[in-house]
Scaffold this active site. Sequence first.
Site, PDB file in Angstrom:
ATOM      1  N   HIS A 175      -3.596   6.617   2.350  1.00 31.81           N
ATOM      2  CA  HIS A 175      -5.023   6.310   2.482  1.00 31.81           C
ATOM      3  C   HIS A 175      -5.746   7.290   3.401  1.00 31.81           C
ATOM      4  CE1 HIS A 175      -3.458   2.816   0.537  1.00 31.81           C
ATOM      5  NE2 HIS A 175      -4.593   2.174   0.518  1.00 31.81           N
TER       6      HIS A 175
ATOM      7  N   ASP B 285     -13.250   0.727   1.592  1.00 24.55           N
ATOM      8  CA  ASP B 285     -12.962   0.193   2.932  1.00 24.55           C
ATOM      9  C   ASP B 285     -13.882   0.789   3.999  1.00 24.55           C
ATOM     10  OD1 ASP B 285     -11.080  -1.626   2.245  1.00 24.55           O
ATOM     11  OD2 ASP B 285      -9.347  -0.426   2.836  1.00 24.55           O
TER      12      ASP B 285
ATOM     13  N   GLU C 265       1.532  -0.503  15.440  1.00 28.09           N
ATOM     14  CA  GLU C 265       1.882   0.879  15.100  1.00 28.09           C
ATOM     15  C   GLU C 265       2.469   1.646  16.281  1.00 28.09           C
ATOM     16  OE1 GLU C 265      -1.126  -0.499  14.566  1.00 28.09           O
ATOM     17  OE2 GLU C 265      -1.189  -0.775  12.405  1.00 28.09           O
TER      18      GLU C 265
ATOM     19  N   SER D  98       0.818  -1.218   0.000  1.00 20.35           N
ATOM     20  CA  SER D  98       0.000   0.000   0.000  1.00 20.35           C
ATOM     21  C   SER D  98       0.847   1.263   0.000  1.00 20.35           C
ATOM     22  CB  SER D  98      -0.914   0.014   1.232  1.00 20.35           C
ATOM     23  OG  SER D  98      -1.816  -1.060   1.181  1.00 20.35           O
TER      24      SER D  98
ATOM     25  N   PHE E 255      -4.015   4.816  11.215  1.00 19.84           N
ATOM     26  CA  PHE E 255      -3.118   4.128  12.154  1.00 19.84           C
ATOM     27  C   PHE E 255      -1.841   4.924  12.401  1.00 19.84           C
ATOM     28  CE2 PHE E 255      -5.034   0.658   9.382  1.00 19.84           C
ATOM     29  CZ  PHE E 255      -6.242   0.704  10.062  1.00 19.84           C
TER      30      PHE E 255
END
Lengths: 314, 279
Positions: free
Chosen positions: A109, A117, A58, A37, A83
């Site tokens: 994202h 999503d 994370e 990603s 995140f």
Amino acid sequence: MESYGKKATRNGYGDAMLELGRQNPNVVALCADLVGSLKIQGFIDEFPERFIQVGVAEANMMGIAAGLATAGKIPFTGTFANFSTGRVYDQIRQSIAYSHKNVKICASHAGISLGEDGATHQIMEDIAMMKALPGMVVINPCDYEQTKQATFAIAEHHGPVYLRFGRPGWPMFITGEHKFEIGKALQLSEGSDVSIFATGHLVWKAIEAAKQLETQGVSCEVINIHTIKPLDEEAILDSVSKTQCVVTAEEHQILGGLGGSIAQLLARKMPTPIEFVGMNDKFGESGTTADLLEKYGMDTPNVIEAVKTAISRK
Amino acid sequence: MEIQELQKMASQVRRDIIRMVHSATCGHPGASLGCTDFFTALYFKVLDHNPKFNMEGKGEDMFFLSNGHISPVWYSVLARSGYFPISELATFRKLDSRLQGHPATHEGLPGVRVASGSLGQGMSVAIGVALAKKLDGDDKLVYCLTGDGELQEGQNWEAMMFAAHHKVDNLIVTVDWNGQQIDGANDDVISLGDLPAKWTSFGWEVLHMSGNDMADVLKVLAEAKAATGKGKPVCILMKTDMGYGVDYMMGTHKWHGKAPNDEQAEAALAQLEETIGDY
């Protein structure tokens, strides 16, 4: 201003990281199980020893990045924007921001444009969180080329940075002739009736809106605020002193975003009618990028409408 | 320093802790006193460190305090090792001080490399430094201290999993296993369960230490150092008494984060010999 094709902003990050790896031996890339990603396979192939896979952890990634920076490395963390911020806010606050660590928090994202999503992943509050941290630089580039330029620029800046980019293929319009400088607004068109200050993906929507408004005799000054913090106050005030009204456009909650920063500046220095294009205190949902931007009011017609309202309030 | 001198230093450090917390009328004496022998051994015997402080610490052993609330003991050993003047201990928790309630880099206090206090973050930072040392070919070690109650924070377990997977074998993490936390005993708040088995099953080399026996502290720190470089991160489970050295503070969680009043401070100092000189 015309588009010369489409590419995702995250590709700009990945391509720049490979180049940065070659240029600067102190650059280290971290990733929390989202290598594909974040588009950093090229970096990993060429510099495996300077890539750190942290897994789905994370909080640990942010701490490790703070440690790497303590010892003189330039860590770039990579995961989704949600995140990268909300999930790890306290780690960023204490171990990175308060501790003045030279960590680059790189977040893909971001916003509603990630699409299908759904709202669990569509963070629209990240700019608000990050700009509230003392000393944090907040950058939201608008296309592939600008994301590349921004990635190079933050490696040269000493201090914590939040770099926000997105998932979908997006029109490319920034070229090598547009110089990127942290904290310096980029004027994309000159105009006299309204200043449109836009960041991220919505810069393209602002350009499209300005083109349509031009045919209706409305002269728009489109200014790209890629750096939300520190804000280029001088460029904003210069433009507003000429146009006397403002529209802001961003793929983020209106509460706490770029619009809020500009409104605070203008309230103090130059009270001016201002309209805000952004997410209006809602969570998103699953859908295509185009459908979501339309449904939640972050599309070209929304910018046009906001311009007309702002002008009518002069 | 030899063991008798370390014991003298530890007594002085304990006096510093009582005097700092009493003067500030707040702070965390309990685990500071419990960890005094460990800190004294670390800074005056074990660490290869340079009090002419350099943030990046290249070529030095580096220490990270995760349970930042025990700042009094750390500040005392840093000052007495020469990182900053011991007179500055009098400014602890006061306005315009570099000695913040919880350790911070913001005011530029030499010896502190990252802020801590919000729990569970120190081990991750220490891992990052340890990875940087490996990248740089620097064979010095990274030490980290965490509390036991702090292990209830999930980030620690992320860090433990990571360090074993990535063979971070230049790292020694010590757990101050005093069994107490703010609201009571660990076992009454949230039990840590079989702590040695947990660390072992996460892939760490696990050692045990009696943290208030200077001879054992020195012995186990030496064993820990010898255990580095063998593909596994090293954990020391250090049994301490919270409040060690002051009778009425021992064996209870009640002095975790509370300052003694004038009479209590006097009673505490009467039990701790002034060996080197108060600040």
